[in-house]
Design a protein around this motif. Structure first.
Motif, PDB file in Angstrom:
ATOM      1  N   PRO A   1       7.751   0.449   0.602  1.00  0.00           N
ATOM      2  CA  PRO A   1       6.464   1.560   0.686  1.00  0.00           C
ATOM      3  C   PRO A   1       7.346   2.691   1.419  1.00  0.00           C
ATOM      4  O   PRO A   1       8.027   2.626   2.380  1.00  0.00           O
ATOM      5  N   ALA A   2       6.949   3.970   1.124  1.00  0.00           N
ATOM      6  CA  ALA A   2       7.639   5.272   1.583  1.00  0.00           C
ATOM      7  C   ALA A   2       7.428   5.469   2.996  1.00  0.00           C
ATOM      8  O   ALA A   2       7.989   6.403   3.581  1.00  0.00           O
ATOM      9  N   ARG A   3       6.274   5.030   3.629  1.00  0.00           N
ATOM     10  CA  ARG A   3       5.832   5.300   4.969  1.00  0.00           C
ATOM     11  C   ARG A   3       6.617   4.584   5.914  1.00  0.00           C
ATOM     12  O   ARG A   3       6.324   4.799   7.110  1.00  0.00           O
ATOM     13  N   LEU A   4       7.414   3.485   5.508  1.00  0.00           N
ATOM     14  CA  LEU A   4       7.994   2.710   6.553  1.00  0.00           C
ATOM     15  C   LEU A   4       9.030   3.377   7.301  1.00  0.00           C
ATOM     16  O   LEU A   4       9.931   4.531   6.547  1.00  0.00           O
TER      17      LEU A   4
ATOM     18  N   GLU B   1       0.864  -1.000   0.045  1.00  0.00           N
ATOM     19  CA  GLU B   1       0.160  -0.003  -0.170  1.00  0.00           C
ATOM     20  C   GLU B   1       0.981   1.403  -0.203  1.00  0.00           C
ATOM     21  O   GLU B   1       2.034   1.201   0.398  1.00  0.00           O
ATOM     22  N   GLY B   2       0.258   2.155  -0.644  1.00  0.00           N
ATOM     23  CA  GLY B   2       0.821   3.703  -0.363  1.00  0.00           C
ATOM     24  C   GLY B   2       2.092   3.951  -1.416  1.00  0.00           C
ATOM     25  O   GLY B   2       2.352   2.843  -2.225  1.00  0.00           O
ATOM     26  N   PRO B   3       2.509   5.036  -1.530  1.00  0.00           N
ATOM     27  CA  PRO B   3       3.740   5.343  -2.411  1.00  0.00           C
ATOM     28  C   PRO B   3       4.814   4.460  -2.103  1.00  0.00           C
ATOM     29  O   PRO B   3       5.164   4.103  -1.104  1.00  0.00           O
ATOM     30  N   GLN B   4       5.610   4.104  -3.212  1.00  0.00           N
ATOM     31  CA  GLN B   4       6.533   3.295  -3.086  1.00  0.00           C
ATOM     32  C   GLN B   4       8.168   3.878  -3.373  1.00  0.00           C
ATOM     33  O   GLN B   4       8.075   4.782  -4.173  1.00  0.00           O
ATOM     34  N   VAL B   5       8.842   3.468  -2.938  1.00  0.00           N
ATOM     35  CA  VAL B   5      10.430   4.130  -3.374  1.00  0.00           C
ATOM     36  C   VAL B   5      11.241   2.710  -3.569  1.00  0.00           C
ATOM     37  O   VAL B   5      11.165   1.724  -2.695  1.00  0.00           O
ATOM     38  N   GLN B   6      12.127   3.009  -4.492  1.00  0.00           N
ATOM     39  CA  GLN B   6      12.884   1.626  -4.608  1.00  0.00           C
ATOM     40  C   GLN B   6      14.184   2.166  -3.892  1.00  0.00           C
ATOM     41  O   GLN B   6      14.925   3.115  -3.791  1.00  0.00           O
ATOM     42  N   VAL B   7      14.667   1.011  -3.124  1.00  0.00           N
ATOM     43  CA  VAL B   7      15.675   1.327  -2.210  1.00  0.00           C
ATOM     44  C   VAL B   7      16.624   0.137  -2.495  1.00  0.00           C
ATOM     45  O   VAL B   7      16.123  -0.978  -2.857  1.00  0.00           O
TER      46      VAL B   7
ATOM     47  N   SER C   1       9.949   8.362   8.738  1.00  0.00           N
ATOM     48  CA  SER C   1       9.662   7.517   7.758  1.00  0.00           C
ATOM     49  C   SER C   1      10.564   7.854   6.378  1.00  0.00           C
ATOM     50  O   SER C   1      10.955   9.077   6.541  1.00  0.00           O
ATOM     51  N   LEU C   2      10.618   6.985   5.410  1.00  0.00           N
ATOM     52  CA  LEU C   2      11.364   7.214   4.076  1.00  0.00           C
ATOM     53  C   LEU C   2      10.790   8.590   3.604  1.00  0.00           C
ATOM     54  O   LEU C   2      11.678   9.381   3.199  1.00  0.00           O
TER      55      LEU C   2
END
Lengths: 430, 800
Positions: free
Chosen positions: A31-34, A6-12, A69-70
């Motif tokens: 997820p960017a909210r992590l 869920e939510g916006p994603q970020v590639q890490v 969060s990220l």
């Protein structure tokens, strides 16, 4: 796993220098909210750690700990969410756990732990106390006529050993003790200071030690046990004095006196690698670097506050200093600049009277302050990692020592407190 | 010929009939004519023999006689009519002329004569003359008189009162009478003077004109009888001959006798020629060339101008400044709308404020929520008219046609008009100055670091008010004197109490000896001052040296006994063990003890001891001096100068500076406070601060003035202590309100630059207030920017 999508994603991309926790360096959609915990779970998931084997991880982006969060981090830094974010992760340091505390008769002004076990404390009741691995007080060394301000292990091999203690009575006493027959004796008395001894430092080889005193001098002494007293200009003793002084002590004279400081010298520390390098700090607001071989002051660094304590980390190559203000300053002793502070750590509420680098990590250090708190710092993080309370109320902390997995502290509340620290040796191989 | 002369004197186109148009002139003319008639004696010489007329009267010319008789009354009536008409008309001009004619003798004559030639001009002249008369007699100055002066004035000769008029010459051949022979030149004399002579006169060549032969009476009679025309002849005495009159001449004589106009052809009642009519004439009235006098400067005017010039010289007339240009009158078309642009507003123009537009509640049918409740209406009614927020109550009407006329309309209009015109139309220039810019530029406290900001260490242990604290010169030890009758020595950096000395009185003052070679603590308690040597804190060498230093004076016994003001005494062994080395007993309770910079002398203050309130003690000799034979006022504090042999004494209101070497008063500082509580001298020695019980802190620049350089009132209660830092540009004050205030007090080496005082920090509620006492003493660390304060709450605190 649904929650992760869920939510916006970020590639890490996760990288680590701890090989036992290495994972493939491929970009992962997260997820960017992590926050730290969520990322830590991901790592554990990839490592297939479960239950007891799960480890907490901390995450560094550009050498800085992730504390938000990220998404918040990216927004704060103005970074795009499209790019692949490289995150370094390290195993989290577990919070120190208080082991025990030991009551003294008076303020505990100096503590030192031996790497092999055993603790040394100096107290305002003029006594030096020896504690064994089981934290039992094995010896009480009585001989000083003033409050003990500094203690230093010389040698320790199980039941016997030797120690140094400096006190407000302007003398440094070298003691030998034997736990098996419960005996102790003064090896020699180092006399020459005209002010209280504030700090003692032993060099890495153990053949020399330095002492800083309130008389604004640093004196260098050898650890060779003399058989006869060195010739010292004795003042004609008064009737009262003669009564108290032990006659049978062997007196020792310093091999060098460094008197460049213009105020009381509150801290001396040897460079454990380079034998000839001594660092000192004093009330004249200076941190000085000395070449012992030539007895010259090579570099002077000035700040605006009284230096109370110094510690040098061979891993980080940095000097940490505590001052008459709530800020810990980190210095690079190799630079020639006189007033460039490499980094400051602020978080204490009062004077910082004691700093101690982690013996194994190049990032971790602990500090004790007059606000009654001990703080554990990672110099990569903005604030303190952990704040430990030394004792009841906000009694002053006078001295701390971080040795292996033990953090010793002594303070105004007459307690010597032991905290169990996580051994950081495995953390960084750098 | 006299006749022709007479004719010529008459204006050819006599405008008598045009009486209404030129009434005044015609009237004047009649007067003139009358005069001329009287003066003319030509007729007198014409002796008309009327005696022989009888027959002829009978014979003929009845018509003419009748006509004469008819004509006379007509003439009279005309004259009377004229006068009455003039009177009735009562023209202003007429009146003026009348009066002028009556009392102006010569001038009027001339004027009237001139009028014959040029009426209009003369009239102008007259008016001017009256103007000038007014002007010279102090009347208002016609602003345009200069303009008029430019016109040429008639030459003065024109104003000659007697003007000879020569007869007009008829340019025919025999018109020249001078060509006649035998003309007698004797002139106008009685001819009987020549009766006895054969001649009757002389001709132009000087030859006698012989009397013509005349017959006797009989001959005369005969000749008359013979000559039928004899009655027509007249005797010319000058010629001595009879002249036969022509019929024309007889006609003239007859007409003259009848008081009629001699010229029968003259019609006095010709039709009026309208010179000035409504019709615009194209041609000029007269083609006559401009008379010469118009181009010749008039002497008369020159006279009048000189009159004015004299008046100007005398200052009776103030002329205009040169270069004055009379303003050009502005003309604009009042009614031209096309070009009518709004005029530019005056600088001071203030537009009338606009009326507020009506809102919902002013509607005739406002929404229900705008309608006032009963209570609101009542409140509104109860309010004074001026206090009402609105001057109306919202009201609801079903239809606009039900809305009554607004009763207050005229009143409101009127009030608005009043408001507008009574409003003071004064443009107030508001000062456009940023108030911030007026505040003197003080550096930000951030730039003035270091200064203490937070409490670092608390020194706990006292059980009474800590009255006094002192830090030893090395900066390691802090001594404190308390009302719990103890003196404690603390380790500055840790707050550890290292030593406690119990005394038998309240400790009022403690002070470390400033000499680093001698460790001595002076303690004032009760009636005595103790000198304590804190043994363990210092190295044996220093301790030993101090001990000898303190003891040395006991050898000097004689002086000790001689001075009754202070007695130097050995301590008891118990006290000695504690650390006390010397007691100095005084007569009155000691309030303060302070050291000289070298550590040999110390001064004590015992305010109750009148003249011996201030004593200076010498440690090495155990001697006590009384520096002042008489002290003025109750001494509060004393202080040694940090470098010079000066001594400061603070009494209740004044601080006096004495020179100890010369033993003289150097300066008296007028503090302006009611009661000085504390005193400190700047380490450089040129400035000092005092604190007072009336909350004021005064900074004195000793070089500047005896008045305070700055007075700071920041404390809410009495200031107890003030202190300068010895190294940093800092000073502090503490007060009963429990606050400690820290100031940046920079003293520059440049004598021209005033000290800079910036309040940098207020440490609030440093000490709890106990029985109206808060912070009692402040002291700076000698080397670090640390402030130590003690208070009534038994604590001592260090701020860094």
């Amino acid at each position: 796993m649904d929650a992760l999508i869920e939510g916006p994603q970020v590639q890490v991309r996760f990288v680590t220098q701890q090989r036992q926790y290495a994972i493939p360096e491929t970009a992962i959609q997260t997820p960017a909210r992590l926050r730290r915990y969520g990322l830590s779970q991901i790592i554990n998931l990839v490592l297939q750690n479960e239950g007891e084997t799960q480890r907490p991880f901390d995450f560094l982006i550009d050498g800085e700990f992730l504390r938000t969060s990220l998404a918040e981090y990216l927004e704060e830094k103005g970074m795009s969410t499209e790019n692949v974010l490289t995150i370094e992760y390290v195993e989290s340091m577990l919070p120190p756990t208080p082991l025990s505390s030991y009551e003294h008769d008076d303020w505990v002004s100096a503590v030192q732990a031996h790497p092999a076990g055993g603790f040394l404390t100096g107290s305002y009741d003029n006594h030096v106390r020896l504690w064994n691995k089981q934290a039992e007080c094995t010896q009480i060394l009585t001989g000083h006529s003033g409050a003990i301000k500094a203690v230093q292990w010389l040698t320790s091999d199980g039941d016997s050993g030797s120690i140094l203690s400096g006190a407000l009575d302007r003398s440094i006493l070298a003691w030998e003790y034997n736990l098996s027959d419960n005996s102790h004796s003064v090896l020699y008395e180092c006399r020459g200071h005209t002010g209280g001894v504030e700090s003692i430092a032993l060099n890495a080889t153990g053949d020399q030690f330095a002492s800083g005193s309130a008389d604004a001098t640093i004196k260098i002494w050898t650890t060779v046990i003399p058989t006869v007293s060195d010739h010292i200009e004795e003042v004609t003793e008064t009737r009262k004095k003669r009564k108290t002084v032990k006659e049978d002590r062997i007196l020792k004279a310093p091999i060098a006196t460094l008197s460049v400081h213009t105020g009381p010298v509150s801290a001396v520390v040897f460079n454990p690698i380079s034998q000839e390098t001594l660092y000192s700090g004093g009330w004249d607001h200076s941190v000085r670097v000395w070449d012992i071989e030539n007895n010259v002051n090579t570099t002077t660094k000035n700040c605006e506050k009284v230096v109370h304590c110094l510690d040098y980390s061979q891993h980080a190559g940095l000097l940490a200093s505590g001052h008459a203000d709530p800020v810990i300053r980190l210095w690079d002793p190799r630079t020639e600049d006189s007033s460039v502070v490499k980094q400051t750590l602020s978080g204490h509420q009062n004077w910082v009277t004691s700093v101690s680098w982690s013996p194994s990590s190049s990032y971790m250090l602990a500090s004790g302050s007059y606000d009654g708190q001990i703080k554990v710092w990672d110099i990569r993080a903005k604030g303190a990692l952990y704040t430990l309370s030394h004792g009841k109320g906000s009694k002053k902390v006078f001295s701390i020592d971080w040795s292996n997995d033990i953090l010793l502290s002594g303070g105004e509340d007459n307690q010597m407190k032991i905290h169990k620290m996580q051994d950081m040796a495995s953390h960084d191989d750098a | 010929m006299p006749i022709s002369r007479k004719k010529a004197a008459k204006p050819a186109p006599a405008p008598a009939p045009a009486k209404k148009a030129v009434a005044p002139k015609s009237k004047k003319r009649t007067v003139q004519e009358a005069q001329r008639d009287e003066s003319d004696d030509e007729f007198g010489q014409v002796a008309i023999d009327m005696n022989s007329d009888d027959e002829e009267d009978m014979d003929g010319d009845d018509e003419s006689d009748d006509a004469e008789a008819d004509e006379f009354p007509e003439d009279d009536a005309e004259e009377g009519q004229d006068m009455s008409a003039a009177d009735i008309e009562e023209d202003e001009d007429e009146e003026d002329e009348d009066s002028e004619g009556s009392y102006m003798d010569g001038d009027s004559l001339v004027d009237s004569q001139e009028e014959n030639d040029d009426d209009e001009e003369l009239e102008e002249d007259d008016e001017e003359g009256s103007d000038f008369d007014d002007l010279i007699n102090g009347g208002d100055i016609d602003p345009n008189f200069g303009h008029n002066l430019n016109e040429p004035l008639a030459p003065e000769s024109d104003y000659n009162p007697i003007k000879r008029e020569y007869p007009e010459i008829d340019p025919i051949y025999d018109s020249d009478s001078s060509t006649e022979e035998n003309e007698n030149t004797v002139g106008n004399i009685p001819m009987h003077w020549y009766d006895d002579y054969p001649h009757i006169g002389y001709d132009v060549d000087g030859k006698k004109i012989m009397r013509p032969a005349t017959g006797d009476e009989l001959d005369k009679f005969l000749s008359t009888m013979d000559d039928p025309d004899s009655w027509l002849s007249a005797h010319n005495y000058k010629e001595g001959q009879d002249i036969k009159l022509t019929s024309e001449e007889l006609e003239i004589i007859r007409r003259l006798e009848g008081n009629r106009i001699p010229d029968a052809d003259y019609n006095p009642y010709e039709d009026q020629v309208e010179f000035f009519t409504s019709k615009t004439e194209i041609m000029p009235l007269s083609a006559a060339p401009e008379p010469k006098r118009r181009f010749i400067p008039s002497k008369h005017e020159a006279k009048r101008i000189m009159k004015i010039v004299r008046a100007i010289r005398d200052g009776r007339i103030v002329p205009r400044k040169s270069g004055y240009v009379p303003p050009k009158p502005k003309y604009y078309n009042l009614w031209n709308d096309a070009e009518d642009k709004p005029r530019e507003e005056h600088v001071m123009h203030i537009t009338a404020p606009k009326m507020k537009l009506p809102t919902h509640d002013e509607s005739y049918n406002p929404p229900a929520e705008y309608l006032p409740t009963e209570q609101e209406i009542q409140e509104w009614n109860e309010l004074d008219k001026e206090d009402r927020p609105k001057n109306y109550l919202p009201q609801k009407y079903n239809a606009l046609r039900n809305v009554p006329g607004y009763g207050q309309f005229i009143q409101e209009r009127f009030e608005r008009c009043l408001d507008l015109y009574l409003a003071p139309r004064v443009r107030k220039n508001r000062l456009n100055i940023d108030p911030e810019s007026l505040i003197p530029k003080l550096p930000s406290p951030r730039d003035l670091q270091p200064f203490p900001t937070r409490m670092a260490i608390e020194y706990l242990g006292h059980e009474g008010r800590v009255r006094s604290i002192s830090v030893d010169p090395s900066g390691l030890w802090l001594a404190s004197g308390s009302e719990d009758k103890t003196v404690r020595v603390w380790e500055v950096a840790t707050g550890r109490c290292m030593a406690t000395y119990v005394v038998d009185e309240l400790v009022t003052s403690v002070s470390w000896g400033p000499n680093k070679e001698v460790a001595v603590l002076a303690v004032a308690c009760g009636y005595k001052v103790g000198l304590i040597l804190p043994e363990k804190l210092f190295s044996p060498e220093l301790t030993l040296h101090s001990e000898e230093y303190l003891k040395a004076g006991f050898a000097n016994v004689s002086s000790t006994e001689a001075n009754a003001k202070a007695q130097w005494k050995q301590p008891t062994p118990a006290e000695f063990d504690q650390g006390v080395r010397v007691w100095v007993h005084l007569q009155k309770p000691v309030k303060q003890v302070t050291w000289h910079r070298k550590g040999d002398y110390f001064a004590t203050v015992a305010p109750d001891a009148n003249n011996s309130a201030v004593l200076i003690h010498q440690l090495t000799k155990h001697q006590t001096q009384q520096p002042f034979k008489k002290t003025k006022g109750a001494v509060q504090r004393v202080m040694f100068h940090p470098s010079k042999p000066m001594f400061f004494v603070a009494t209740q209101r004044y601080v006096r500076q004495y020179n100890l070497q010369r033993q003289e008063l150097v300066k008296t500082m007028m503090t302006g406070v009611q009661w000085i509580s504390s005193l400190d001298v700047h380490p450089a020695g040129d400035n000092l601060i005092i604190g007072s019980y009336d909350k004021r802190l005064c900074w004195f620049d000793l070089d500047l003035s005896s008045k305070p350089y700055k007075t700071l009132r920041y404390h809410a209660q009495a200031i107890r202590s003030v202190a300068y830092h010895k190294r940093y540009p800092l000073f502090a004050s503490c007060a009963d309100d429990g606050n400690v205030q820290i100031f940046h007090g920079m003293v520059y080496n440049d004598l021209l630059q005033n000290p800079l005082i910036v309040p940098v920090k207020i440490l609030k509620n440093v000490h709890q207030r106990v029985q109206a006492l808060g912070a009692l003493c402040v002291e700076w660390h000698p080397t670090q920017p640390w402030l130590i304060s003690s208070g009534a709450d038994h604590t001592i605190k260090l701020f860094s």
